[in-house]
Motif scaffolding. Structure first.
Motif, PDB file in Angstrom:
ATOM      1  N   ALA A  20       0.705  -1.292  -0.109  1.00 58.02           N
ATOM      2  CA  ALA A  20      -0.034  -0.051   0.118  1.00 58.02           C
ATOM      3  C   ALA A  20       0.936   1.222  -0.112  1.00 58.02           C
ATOM      4  CB  ALA A  20      -0.918   0.096   1.244  1.00 58.02           C
ATOM      5  N   LYS A  21       1.940   1.315   0.763  1.00 55.83           N
ATOM      6  CA  LYS A  21       2.892   2.376   0.727  1.00 55.83           C
ATOM      7  C   LYS A  21       3.366   2.622  -0.529  1.00 55.83           C
ATOM      8  CE  LYS A  21       6.767   4.011   3.251  1.00 55.83           C
ATOM      9  NZ  LYS A  21       7.907   3.938   3.186  1.00 55.83           N
ATOM     10  N   TYR A  22       4.105   1.385  -1.169  1.00 54.98           N
ATOM     11  CA  TYR A  22       4.681   1.751  -2.607  1.00 54.98           C
ATOM     12  C   TYR A  22       3.807   2.234  -3.365  1.00 54.98           C
ATOM     13  CZ  TYR A  22       7.139   0.185  -6.732  1.00 54.98           C
ATOM     14  OH  TYR A  22       7.423   0.061  -7.818  1.00 54.98           O
ATOM     15  N   HIS A  36      -7.902   3.950  -7.734  1.00 54.19           N
ATOM     16  CA  HIS A  36      -9.021   3.039  -7.198  1.00 54.19           C
ATOM     17  C   HIS A  36      -8.089   1.730  -7.273  1.00 54.19           C
ATOM     18  CE1 HIS A  36     -13.045   5.608  -7.920  1.00 54.19           C
ATOM     19  NE2 HIS A  36     -11.838   6.242  -7.932  1.00 54.19           N
ATOM     20  N   ASP A  37      -8.100   1.041  -6.275  1.00 49.51           N
ATOM     21  CA  ASP A  37      -7.494  -0.116  -6.144  1.00 49.51           C
ATOM     22  C   ASP A  37      -8.441  -1.421  -6.287  1.00 49.51           C
ATOM     23  OD1 ASP A  37      -5.576  -2.154  -6.064  1.00 49.51           O
ATOM     24  OD2 ASP A  37      -4.514  -1.437  -4.559  1.00 49.51           O
ATOM     25  N   ILE A  38      -8.686  -2.126  -7.256  1.00 47.52           N
ATOM     26  CA  ILE A  38      -9.572  -2.888  -7.555  1.00 47.52           C
ATOM     27  C   ILE A  38      -9.119  -4.499  -6.943  1.00 47.52           C
ATOM     28  CG2 ILE A  38     -10.732  -1.640  -9.070  1.00 47.52           C
ATOM     29  CD1 ILE A  38      -9.967  -3.874 -11.123  1.00 47.52           C
ATOM     30  N   ASN A  39     -10.132  -5.093  -6.621  1.00 43.60           N
ATOM     31  CA  ASN A  39     -10.034  -6.787  -6.477  1.00 43.60           C
ATOM     32  C   ASN A  39      -9.012  -7.087  -5.103  1.00 43.60           C
ATOM     33  OD1 ASN A  39     -10.866  -9.174  -7.225  1.00 43.60           O
ATOM     34  ND2 ASN A  39      -8.564  -9.631  -8.279  1.00 43.60           N
ATOM     35  N   ALA A  51      -1.223   1.421   6.597  1.00 42.58           N
ATOM     36  CA  ALA A  51      -0.689   2.387   6.120  1.00 42.58           C
ATOM     37  C   ALA A  51      -1.165   3.968   6.064  1.00 42.58           C
ATOM     38  CB  ALA A  51      -0.434   2.392   4.461  1.00 42.58           C
ATOM     39  N   GLU A  52      -2.456   3.979   6.290  1.00 39.70           N
ATOM     40  CA  GLU A  52      -3.179   5.275   6.209  1.00 39.70           C
ATOM     41  C   GLU A  52      -2.749   5.479   7.756  1.00 39.70           C
ATOM     42  OE1 GLU A  52      -5.995   8.117   7.577  1.00 39.70           O
ATOM     43  OE2 GLU A  52      -6.061   6.033   8.232  1.00 39.70           O
ATOM     44  N   ARG A  53      -3.000   4.624   8.912  1.00 46.39           N
ATOM     45  CA  ARG A  53      -2.898   4.871  10.139  1.00 46.39           C
ATOM     46  C   ARG A  53      -1.463   5.530  10.331  1.00 46.39           C
ATOM     47  NH1 ARG A  53      -4.500  -0.326  12.012  1.00 46.39           N
ATOM     48  NH2 ARG A  53      -6.739  -0.176  11.461  1.00 46.39           N
ATOM     49  N   ALA A  54      -0.226   4.894   9.716  1.00 45.75           N
ATOM     50  CA  ALA A  54       1.132   5.290   9.936  1.00 45.75           C
ATOM     51  C   ALA A  54       1.388   6.371   9.123  1.00 45.75           C
ATOM     52  CB  ALA A  54       1.802   3.998   9.339  1.00 45.75           C
ATOM     53  N   GLY A  55       0.343   6.956   8.436  1.00 49.77           N
ATOM     54  CA  GLY A  55       0.716   8.316   7.554  1.00 49.77           C
ATOM     55  C   GLY A  55       1.514   8.054   6.154  1.00 49.77           C
ATOM     56  N   TRP A  56       1.427   6.939   5.680  1.00 49.47           N
ATOM     57  CA  TRP A  56       2.233   6.804   4.563  1.00 49.47           C
ATOM     58  C   TRP A  56       1.417   6.750   3.414  1.00 49.47           C
ATOM     59  CZ3 TRP A  56       4.060   1.271   6.825  1.00 49.47           C
ATOM     60  CH2 TRP A  56       4.917   1.639   7.859  1.00 49.47           C
TER      61      TRP A  56
END
Length: 124
Positions: A20-22, A36-39, A51-56
């Protein structure tokens, strides 16, 4: 793919969050502000949340969970999640539900005549 997947080593526990970060950093490097990340599997969804919680997360992400069958759809419905759930950076979008292959990838099963320009391609 499933025939080969059983012989591959297990993924690292933090693979989904690193992915997610990458993806976020790569999207931003091309000037994208929303993807938009699908599947997405449940592990992928959790990876984005971590990743969102880590701020990435550097871009906004609409997550699209994978729904392979009726049981997956029921599990998603029973989870209480709904389209738009999330915040300004990370939201749940639509669900990706496969019923057959796809025309673009020429994997959809079709009746004769075959795919345009491919006389013996009736899909999978």
């Amino acid at each position: 793919m499933e025939l080969v997947a059983q012989f591959l080593p297990a993924d690292a526990p933090d693979l989904a969050v690193r992915a997610a970060k990458y993806v976020s950093e790569s999207a931003l490097s091309f000037g994208l502000t929303t993807i938009h990340d699908i599947n997405l599997s449940p592990e992928d969804l959790r990876g984005y949340q971590q990743a969102e919680r880590a701020g990435w997360l550097k871009v906004r992400v609409q997550m699209v969970p994978r729904v392979r069958n009726i049981a997956d759809a029921q599990q998603l419905a029973d989870s209480g999640l709904y389209t738009g759930f999330g915040n300004e950076r990370l939201k749940l979008g639509a669900a990706k539900f496969f019923a057959d292959g796809g025309m673009g990838a020429r994997t959809i099963a079709i009746y004769p005549p075959s795919a345009a320009g491919e006389t013996n391609n009736f899909g999978l």
